[in-house]
Structure formats: structure tokens, C-alpha cells
Motif scaffolding. Structure first.
Motif, PDB file in Angstrom:
ATOM      1  N   ALA A 143       7.633   6.328  10.837  1.00 34.57           N
ATOM      2  CA  ALA A 143       8.882   5.672  10.432  1.00 34.57           C
ATOM      3  C   ALA A 143       8.587   4.365   9.694  1.00 34.57           C
ATOM      4  O   ALA A 143       9.284   4.025   8.721  1.00 34.57           O
ATOM      5  N   GLN A 144       7.562   3.623  10.113  1.00 37.63           N
ATOM      6  CA  GLN A 144       7.202   2.392   9.416  1.00 37.63           C
ATOM      7  C   GLN A 144       6.667   2.692   8.012  1.00 37.63           C
ATOM      8  O   GLN A 144       6.956   1.955   7.066  1.00 37.63           O
ATOM      9  N   VAL A 145       5.899   3.784   7.838  1.00 35.14           N
ATOM     10  CA  VAL A 145       5.378   4.158   6.527  1.00 35.14           C
ATOM     11  C   VAL A 145       6.530   4.549   5.602  1.00 35.14           C
ATOM     12  O   VAL A 145       6.546   4.181   4.418  1.00 35.14           O
ATOM     13  N   VAL A 146       7.495   5.287   6.138  1.00 29.80           N
ATOM     14  CA  VAL A 146       8.662   5.678   5.317  1.00 29.80           C
ATOM     15  C   VAL A 146       9.428   4.436   4.877  1.00 29.80           C
ATOM     16  O   VAL A 146       9.821   4.314   3.709  1.00 29.80           O
ATOM     17  N   ALA A 147       9.658   3.497   5.771  1.00 24.91           N
ATOM     18  CA  ALA A 147      10.395   2.282   5.417  1.00 24.91           C
ATOM     19  C   ALA A 147       9.601   1.434   4.422  1.00 24.91           C
ATOM     20  O   ALA A 147      10.181   0.843   3.497  1.00 24.91           O
ATOM     21  N   ALA A 148       8.286   1.396   4.551  1.00 31.52           N
ATOM     22  CA  ALA A 148       7.461   0.589   3.653  1.00 31.52           C
ATOM     23  C   ALA A 148       7.333   1.246   2.276  1.00 31.52           C
ATOM     24  O   ALA A 148       7.092   0.561   1.275  1.00 31.52           O
ATOM     25  N   ALA A 150       0.831  -1.211   0.000  1.00 33.07           N
ATOM     26  CA  ALA A 150       0.000   0.000   0.000  1.00 33.07           C
ATOM     27  C   ALA A 150       0.866   1.263   0.000  1.00 33.07           C
ATOM     28  O   ALA A 150       0.611   2.205  -0.773  1.00 33.07           O
ATOM     29  N   CYS A 151       1.877   1.305   0.851  1.00 32.85           N
ATOM     30  CA  CYS A 151       2.739   2.498   0.916  1.00 32.85           C
ATOM     31  C   CYS A 151       3.556   2.652  -0.356  1.00 32.85           C
ATOM     32  O   CYS A 151       3.723   3.771  -0.874  1.00 32.85           O
ATOM     33  N   SER A 152       4.074   1.551  -0.877  1.00 33.19           N
ATOM     34  CA  SER A 152       4.855   1.619  -2.117  1.00 33.19           C
ATOM     35  C   SER A 152       3.990   2.096  -3.275  1.00 33.19           C
ATOM     36  O   SER A 152       4.410   2.936  -4.079  1.00 33.19           O
ATOM     37  N   LEU A 153       2.781   1.567  -3.354  1.00 33.58           N
ATOM     38  CA  LEU A 153       1.878   1.987  -4.421  1.00 33.58           C
ATOM     39  C   LEU A 153       1.520   3.469  -4.282  1.00 33.58           C
ATOM     40  O   LEU A 153       1.489   4.205  -5.279  1.00 33.58           O
ATOM     41  N   GLY A 154       1.278   3.925  -3.062  1.00 33.19           N
ATOM     42  CA  GLY A 154       0.960   5.339  -2.836  1.00 33.19           C
ATOM     43  C   GLY A 154       2.113   6.259  -3.226  1.00 33.19           C
ATOM     44  O   GLY A 154       1.918   7.290  -3.889  1.00 33.19           O
ATOM     45  N   VAL A 155       3.332   5.902  -2.831  1.00 31.35           N
ATOM     46  CA  VAL A 155       4.501   6.725  -3.171  1.00 31.35           C
ATOM     47  C   VAL A 155       4.730   6.711  -4.680  1.00 31.35           C
ATOM     48  O   VAL A 155       5.040   7.750  -5.282  1.00 31.35           O
ATOM     49  N   PHE A 156       4.556   5.546  -5.313  1.00 28.32           N
ATOM     50  CA  PHE A 156       4.743   5.449  -6.773  1.00 28.32           C
ATOM     51  C   PHE A 156       3.731   6.328  -7.508  1.00 28.32           C
ATOM     52  O   PHE A 156       4.096   7.073  -8.428  1.00 28.32           O
ATOM     53  N   VAL A 157       2.475   6.283  -7.120  1.00 31.06           N
ATOM     54  CA  VAL A 157       1.429   7.071  -7.781  1.00 31.06           C
ATOM     55  C   VAL A 157       1.703   8.567  -7.609  1.00 31.06           C
ATOM     56  O   VAL A 157       1.562   9.357  -8.549  1.00 31.06           O
ATOM     57  N   GLN A 202       9.741   2.774   0.567  1.00 32.15           N
ATOM     58  CA  GLN A 202      11.008   2.838  -0.180  1.00 32.15           C
ATOM     59  C   GLN A 202      10.976   2.079  -1.506  1.00 32.15           C
ATOM     60  O   GLN A 202      11.469   2.593  -2.511  1.00 32.15           O
ATOM     61  N   PRO A 203      10.411   0.881  -1.593  1.00 35.94           N
ATOM     62  CA  PRO A 203      10.354   0.221  -2.903  1.00 35.94           C
ATOM     63  C   PRO A 203       9.521   1.014  -3.923  1.00 35.94           C
ATOM     64  O   PRO A 203       9.872   1.101  -5.102  1.00 35.94           O
ATOM     65  N   GLY A 204       8.454   1.631  -3.495  1.00 44.24           N
ATOM     66  CA  GLY A 204       7.639   2.448  -4.387  1.00 44.24           C
ATOM     67  C   GLY A 204       8.391   3.690  -4.838  1.00 44.24           C
ATOM     68  O   GLY A 204       8.248   4.138  -5.981  1.00 44.24           O
ATOM     69  N   LEU A 205       9.209   4.250  -3.952  1.00 48.13           N
ATOM     70  CA  LEU A 205      10.013   5.411  -4.323  1.00 48.13           C
ATOM     71  C   LEU A 205      11.033   5.034  -5.397  1.00 48.13           C
ATOM     72  O   LEU A 205      11.237   5.783  -6.362  1.00 48.13           O
ATOM     73  N   GLU A 206      11.663   3.860  -5.235  1.00 44.28           N
ATOM     74  CA  GLU A 206      12.634   3.415  -6.242  1.00 44.28           C
ATOM     75  C   GLU A 206      11.952   3.179  -7.588  1.00 44.28           C
ATOM     76  O   GLU A 206      12.463   3.606  -8.632  1.00 44.28           O
ATOM     77  N   LEU A 207      10.806   2.518  -7.579  1.00 42.89           N
ATOM     78  CA  LEU A 207      10.071   2.302  -8.827  1.00 42.89           C
ATOM     79  C   LEU A 207       9.585   3.624  -9.426  1.00 42.89           C
ATOM     80  O   LEU A 207       9.588   3.815 -10.650  1.00 42.89           O
TER      81      LEU A 207
END
Length: 165
Positions: free
Chosen positions: A51-56, A8-15, A58-63
Motif C-alpha cells: 500500500a505504501q508503494v502504491v501511494a508513493a 524511487a516508486c514514482s520513477l519506476g512507475v513512470f519508466v 501515484q506522482p509517477g503514474l500521473e507524469l
């Protein structure tokens, strides 16, 4: 549960990262300010979950960074294809024997005519005489009309210069 948080966090950061590239600059800046402020308030109020949201995320930020870089490369290639159309070469072809050489390298830049604008408007040029040789250099003859004689009937104080009656 932890896997769902990462997705969920990765998808949110990617979008958000991809959406920022498609928005106008003012809207993207406003979105970054609002999301950054909201995250800052959440990090102050709830530091452990932030802090858990930031760590979760990170994969979405890279993508997201990879997708933004790929978009930039694709846009660059499209612009390059448009500006370098096939069939229009930028190389200079060999001049033919009948063609005259180009005039642009013959004159220095300072000798080229500049476009006339309102500020640099000049008076029209006078035409040159088409005659050549010694006749062209002779000045035109002076008019042979006699000048009128001064009138003696001028009122007092208005006579010729230097003479008062």
C-alpha cells in the motif's frame, strides 16, 4: 527516507508506463501480466508495504500518463503532416474553359465498369459495325451452297430418321 521512497516508486512507475508505449503489443502485454502478478503476490504477502508503494507511485503514474498522452499527440501530428503535405491541396480547383468536365459524376456507380478478375472474367465483346443507317440492320445473306442428297447405300438400321430398311 519517505522522500526517497516516493522518488524511487514514482520513477519506476513512470519508466514502466513510458516503456509500455515503445514495446510491441505482445511484449507489453507480457510485461503487464508479469508485473501485475508479481505485485499481486507481494500485496498478499506484505500488504502494508504494498500500500505504501502504491501511494508513493501515484506522482509517477500521473507524469507517465501525461507523457504517454504527449507522445500520442506528437505521433498524431507527424502522421497528419505526412498525410496532408503542403503543396498538395485537396480542394477542387476551378475548371478551365478548355478542359472537359470530369466523367465520374456523369455515370451512376452501377454503370461504371468494374475491374475484371478471375471470378468475373467475361467473354470478349464483339465489335460493333461502323456502318450506320438501314444497311447496318440487314442480316448477312444466307449461303447459297446446296445441301448434299442423302445416300441410299446406308446399312440396315442406320437409315434416315423414322425410316428403317
Amino acid at each position: 527516507m519517505a522522500g526517497a521512497l516516493v522518488v524511487a516508486c514514482s520513477l519506476g512507475v513512470f519508466v514502466v508506463a513510458v516503456a509500455l508505449t515503445w514495446l510491441p503489443t505482445a511484449a507489453a502485454g507480457l510485461l503487464v501480466a508479469v508485473l501485475g502478478g508479481a505485485f499481486g503476490v507481494g500485496a498478499v504477502l506484505y500488504p502494508q508495504p504494498a500500500a505504501q508503494v502504491v501511494a508513493a507511485g501515484q506522482p509517477g503514474l500521473e507524469l507517465g500518463l501525461f507523457a504517454v498522452a504527449a507522445q500520442a499527440v506528437l505521433r498524431w501530428r507527424v502522421r497528419r503532416r505526412i498525410s496532408h503535405l503542403p503543396g498538395f491541396t485537396r480542394t477542387r480547383s476551378e475548371p478551365s474553359a478548355a478542359a472537359a468536365p470530369p466523367s465520374w459524376p456523369c455515370r451512376p456507380r452501377s454503370a461504371r465498369r468494374r475491374p475484371v478478375t478471375d471470378r468475373t472474367a467475361r467473354a470478349p465483346r464483339r465489335r460493333r459495325s461502323r456502318r450506320r443507317g438501314p444497311e447496318a440492320k440487314k442480316p448477312p445473306p444466307a449461303p447459297s451452297v446446296p445441301s448434299p442428297a442423302p445416300s441410299a447405300e446406308l446399312p440396315a438400321g442406320r437409315g434416315r430418321a423414322g425410316v428403317n430398311s
